[in-house]
Design a protein around this motif. Structure first.
Motif, PDB file in Angstrom:
ATOM      1  N   GLN A 163      11.197  11.010 -14.893  1.00  0.00           N
ATOM      2  CA  GLN A 163       9.872  10.959 -14.278  1.00  0.00           C
ATOM      3  C   GLN A 163       9.503   9.500 -14.106  1.00  0.00           C
ATOM      4  O   GLN A 163       9.454   8.749 -15.079  1.00  0.00           O
ATOM      5  N   MET A 164       9.222   9.108 -12.883  1.00  0.00           N
ATOM      6  CA  MET A 164       8.927   7.711 -12.568  1.00  0.00           C
ATOM      7  C   MET A 164       7.506   7.616 -12.023  1.00  0.00           C
ATOM      8  O   MET A 164       7.220   8.173 -10.954  1.00  0.00           O
ATOM      9  N   ASN A 165       6.647   6.948 -12.752  1.00  0.00           N
ATOM     10  CA  ASN A 165       5.251   6.759 -12.357  1.00  0.00           C
ATOM     11  C   ASN A 165       4.976   5.285 -12.095  1.00  0.00           C
ATOM     12  O   ASN A 165       5.737   4.415 -12.501  1.00  0.00           O
ATOM     13  N   SER A 166       3.878   5.016 -11.419  1.00  0.00           N
ATOM     14  CA  SER A 166       3.466   3.635 -11.129  1.00  0.00           C
ATOM     15  C   SER A 166       4.618   2.827 -10.541  1.00  0.00           C
ATOM     16  O   SER A 166       4.905   1.705 -10.978  1.00  0.00           O
ATOM     17  N   LEU A 167       5.254   3.400  -9.564  1.00  0.00           N
ATOM     18  CA  LEU A 167       6.441   2.767  -8.995  1.00  0.00           C
ATOM     19  C   LEU A 167       6.091   1.463  -8.297  1.00  0.00           C
ATOM     20  O   LEU A 167       5.010   1.313  -7.706  1.00  0.00           O
ATOM     21  N   LYS A 168       7.032   0.521  -8.383  1.00  0.00           N
ATOM     22  CA  LYS A 168       6.888  -0.802  -7.807  1.00  0.00           C
ATOM     23  C   LYS A 168       8.019  -1.034  -6.801  1.00  0.00           C
ATOM     24  O   LYS A 168       9.082  -0.431  -6.920  1.00  0.00           O
ATOM     25  N   PRO A 169       7.814  -1.926  -5.846  1.00  0.00           N
ATOM     26  CA  PRO A 169       8.902  -2.211  -4.894  1.00  0.00           C
ATOM     27  C   PRO A 169      10.195  -2.639  -5.582  1.00  0.00           C
ATOM     28  O   PRO A 169      11.287  -2.320  -5.087  1.00  0.00           O
ATOM     29  N   GLU A 170      10.084  -3.314  -6.706  1.00  0.00           N
ATOM     30  CA  GLU A 170      11.298  -3.746  -7.414  1.00  0.00           C
ATOM     31  C   GLU A 170      12.040  -2.597  -8.074  1.00  0.00           C
ATOM     32  O   GLU A 170      13.142  -2.800  -8.606  1.00  0.00           O
ATOM     33  N   ASP A 171      11.488  -1.402  -8.060  1.00  0.00           N
ATOM     34  CA  ASP A 171      12.200  -0.224  -8.543  1.00  0.00           C
ATOM     35  C   ASP A 171      13.138   0.349  -7.483  1.00  0.00           C
ATOM     36  O   ASP A 171      13.911   1.271  -7.771  1.00  0.00           O
ATOM     37  N   THR A 172      13.074  -0.192  -6.283  1.00  0.00           N
ATOM     38  CA  THR A 172      13.934   0.284  -5.207  1.00  0.00           C
ATOM     39  C   THR A 172      15.405   0.082  -5.565  1.00  0.00           C
ATOM     40  O   THR A 172      15.830  -1.030  -5.894  1.00  0.00           O
ATOM     41  N   ALA A 173      16.177   1.170  -5.528  1.00  0.00           N
ATOM     42  CA  ALA A 173      17.586   1.125  -5.920  1.00  0.00           C
ATOM     43  C   ALA A 173      18.202   2.504  -5.755  1.00  0.00           C
ATOM     44  O   ALA A 173      17.484   3.492  -5.555  1.00  0.00           O
ATOM     45  N   GLY A 174      19.509   2.566  -5.855  1.00  0.00           N
ATOM     46  CA  GLY A 174      20.199   3.831  -6.044  1.00  0.00           C
ATOM     47  C   GLY A 174      20.140   4.175  -7.522  1.00  0.00           C
ATOM     48  O   GLY A 174      20.404   3.310  -8.354  1.00  0.00           O
ATOM     49  N   TYR A 175      19.779   5.398  -7.833  1.00  0.00           N
ATOM     50  CA  TYR A 175      19.659   5.826  -9.230  1.00  0.00           C
ATOM     51  C   TYR A 175      20.792   6.795  -9.550  1.00  0.00           C
ATOM     52  O   TYR A 175      21.030   7.750  -8.799  1.00  0.00           O
ATOM     53  N   TYR A 176      21.455   6.538 -10.678  1.00  0.00           N
ATOM     54  CA  TYR A 176      22.635   7.292 -11.070  1.00  0.00           C
ATOM     55  C   TYR A 176      22.448   7.881 -12.457  1.00  0.00           C
ATOM     56  O   TYR A 176      22.027   7.173 -13.376  1.00  0.00           O
ATOM     57  N   CYS A 177      22.782   9.146 -12.613  1.00  0.00           N
ATOM     58  CA  CYS A 177      22.818   9.690 -13.961  1.00  0.00           C
ATOM     59  C   CYS A 177      24.254   9.640 -14.475  1.00  0.00           C
ATOM     60  O   CYS A 177      25.211   9.601 -13.691  1.00  0.00           O
ATOM     61  N   ALA A 178      24.374   9.620 -15.798  1.00  0.00           N
ATOM     62  CA  ALA A 178      25.677   9.471 -16.419  1.00  0.00           C
ATOM     63  C   ALA A 178      25.691  10.179 -17.758  1.00  0.00           C
ATOM     64  O   ALA A 178      24.645  10.329 -18.394  1.00  0.00           O
ATOM     65  N   ALA A 179      26.888  10.591 -18.167  1.00  0.00           N
ATOM     66  CA  ALA A 179      27.075  11.300 -19.435  1.00  0.00           C
ATOM     67  C   ALA A 179      28.043  10.529 -20.318  1.00  0.00           C
ATOM     68  O   ALA A 179      29.098  10.085 -19.854  1.00  0.00           O
ATOM     69  N   SER A 180      27.670  10.405 -21.583  1.00  0.00           N
ATOM     70  CA  SER A 180      28.504   9.677 -22.538  1.00  0.00           C
ATOM     71  C   SER A 180      28.793  10.538 -23.754  1.00  0.00           C
ATOM     72  O   SER A 180      27.898  11.197 -24.285  1.00  0.00           O
ATOM     73  N   LYS A 181      30.035  10.476 -24.239  1.00  0.00           N
ATOM     74  CA  LYS A 181      30.390  11.157 -25.474  1.00  0.00           C
ATOM     75  C   LYS A 181      29.924  10.371 -26.693  1.00  0.00           C
ATOM     76  O   LYS A 181      29.939  10.888 -27.815  1.00  0.00           O
ATOM     77  N   LYS A 182      29.501   9.141 -26.497  1.00  0.00           N
ATOM     78  CA  LYS A 182      29.099   8.294 -27.609  1.00  0.00           C
ATOM     79  C   LYS A 182      27.681   8.641 -28.060  1.00  0.00           C
ATOM     80  O   LYS A 182      26.864   9.086 -27.265  1.00  0.00           O
ATOM     81  N   PRO A 183      27.367   8.399 -29.320  1.00  0.00           N
ATOM     82  CA  PRO A 183      26.001   8.606 -29.796  1.00  0.00           C
ATOM     83  C   PRO A 183      25.023   7.686 -29.076  1.00  0.00           C
ATOM     84  O   PRO A 183      25.397   6.618 -28.581  1.00  0.00           O
ATOM     85  N   LEU A 184      23.779   8.089 -29.059  1.00  0.00           N
ATOM     86  CA  LEU A 184      22.739   7.348 -28.343  1.00  0.00           C
ATOM     87  C   LEU A 184      22.710   5.876 -28.726  1.00  0.00           C
ATOM     88  O   LEU A 184      22.543   5.002 -27.878  1.00  0.00           O
ATOM     89  N   SER A 185      22.881   5.600 -30.021  1.00  0.00           N
ATOM     90  CA  SER A 185      22.686   4.235 -30.516  1.00  0.00           C
ATOM     91  C   SER A 185      23.680   3.239 -29.940  1.00  0.00           C
ATOM     92  O   SER A 185      23.389   2.039 -29.902  1.00  0.00           O
ATOM     93  N   ILE A 186      24.843   3.697 -29.480  1.00  0.00           N
ATOM     94  CA  ILE A 186      25.849   2.771 -28.954  1.00  0.00           C
ATOM     95  C   ILE A 186      26.173   3.013 -27.485  1.00  0.00           C
ATOM     96  O   ILE A 186      27.006   2.306 -26.927  1.00  0.00           O
ATOM     97  N   ALA A 187      25.529   3.963 -26.875  1.00  0.00           N
ATOM     98  CA  ALA A 187      25.792   4.240 -25.448  1.00  0.00           C
ATOM     99  C   ALA A 187      24.824   3.429 -24.603  1.00  0.00           C
ATOM    100  O   ALA A 187      23.936   3.965 -23.938  1.00  0.00           O
ATOM    101  N   SER A 188      24.990   2.105 -24.630  1.00  0.00           N
ATOM    102  CA  SER A 188      23.999   1.247 -23.993  1.00  0.00           C
ATOM    103  C   SER A 188      24.419   0.684 -22.644  1.00  0.00           C
ATOM    104  O   SER A 188      23.569   0.392 -21.808  1.00  0.00           O
ATOM    105  N   ALA A 189      25.719   0.522 -22.428  1.00  0.00           N
ATOM    106  CA  ALA A 189      26.207  -0.102 -21.196  1.00  0.00           C
ATOM    107  C   ALA A 189      26.894   0.929 -20.313  1.00  0.00           C
ATOM    108  O   ALA A 189      27.324   1.984 -20.777  1.00  0.00           O
ATOM    109  N   HIS A 190      27.012   0.587 -19.033  1.00  0.00           N
ATOM    110  CA  HIS A 190      27.607   1.566 -18.122  1.00  0.00           C
ATOM    111  C   HIS A 190      29.053   1.863 -18.504  1.00  0.00           C
ATOM    112  O   HIS A 190      29.553   2.958 -18.229  1.00  0.00           O
ATOM    113  N   ALA A 191      29.730   0.927 -19.159  1.00  0.00           N
ATOM    114  CA  ALA A 191      31.107   1.154 -19.584  1.00  0.00           C
ATOM    115  C   ALA A 191      31.215   2.204 -20.688  1.00  0.00           C
ATOM    116  O   ALA A 191      32.312   2.708 -20.953  1.00  0.00           O
ATOM    117  N   ASP A 192      30.099   2.536 -21.318  1.00  0.00           N
ATOM    118  CA  ASP A 192      30.095   3.528 -22.396  1.00  0.00           C
ATOM    119  C   ASP A 192      30.028   4.958 -21.875  1.00  0.00           C
ATOM    120  O   ASP A 192      30.097   5.894 -22.669  1.00  0.00           O
TER     121      ASP A 192
END
Length: 125
Positions: A82-111
């Motif tokens: 849910q994206m509220n108060s959108l700004k022009p700098e939010d303009t981008a392609g948005y991608y969802c992703a799934a990681s087998k790693k726990p939340l605490s270490i799944a920080s980078a796209h390589a994860d």
């Protein structure tokens, strides 16, 4: 075969809202950390938000904290942004992703193990 399919992008005026969805199939959804990333033209893909297996814990990039909310419905194999108060700098392609790693270490796209094809969000000023 794992599939992540995003939807909900579009054109919106600054200050407006959009809700992105990502429907997952071919994986045990409740066992994956889910994340949202974005990529503007000519820029690197950057982290936006991620959510734990149960949905109890979330992390956000500083640039979206307080404006965006990530959530998930494990019964529907779907994660939302849910994206509220959108700004022009939010303009981008948005991608969802799934990681087998726990939340605490799944920080980078390589994860992340699996990615959707992306949905475009354009915010006009």
């Amino acid at each position: 075969q794992v599939q992540l399919v995003e939807s909900g992008g579009g054109l919106v005026q600054a200050g407006g809202s959009l809700r992105l969805s990502c429907a997952a199939s071919g994986l045990t959804f409740s066992s994956y950390t889910m994340g949202w990333f974005r990529q503007a033209p000519g820029k690197e893909r950057t982290f936006v938000a991620r959510i734990s297996w149960t949905g109890a814990i979330t992390y956000y990039a500083d640039s979206v904290k307080g404006r965006f909310t990530i959530s998930r419905d494990n019964a529907r194999n779907t994660v939302y942004l849910q994206m509220n108060s959108l700004k022009p700098e939010d303009t981008a392609g948005y991608y969802c992703a799934a990681s087998k790693k726990p939340l605490s270490i799944a920080s980078a796209h390589a994860d992340y193990d699996y990615w959707g094809q992306g949905t475009q969000v354009t915010v006009s000023s």
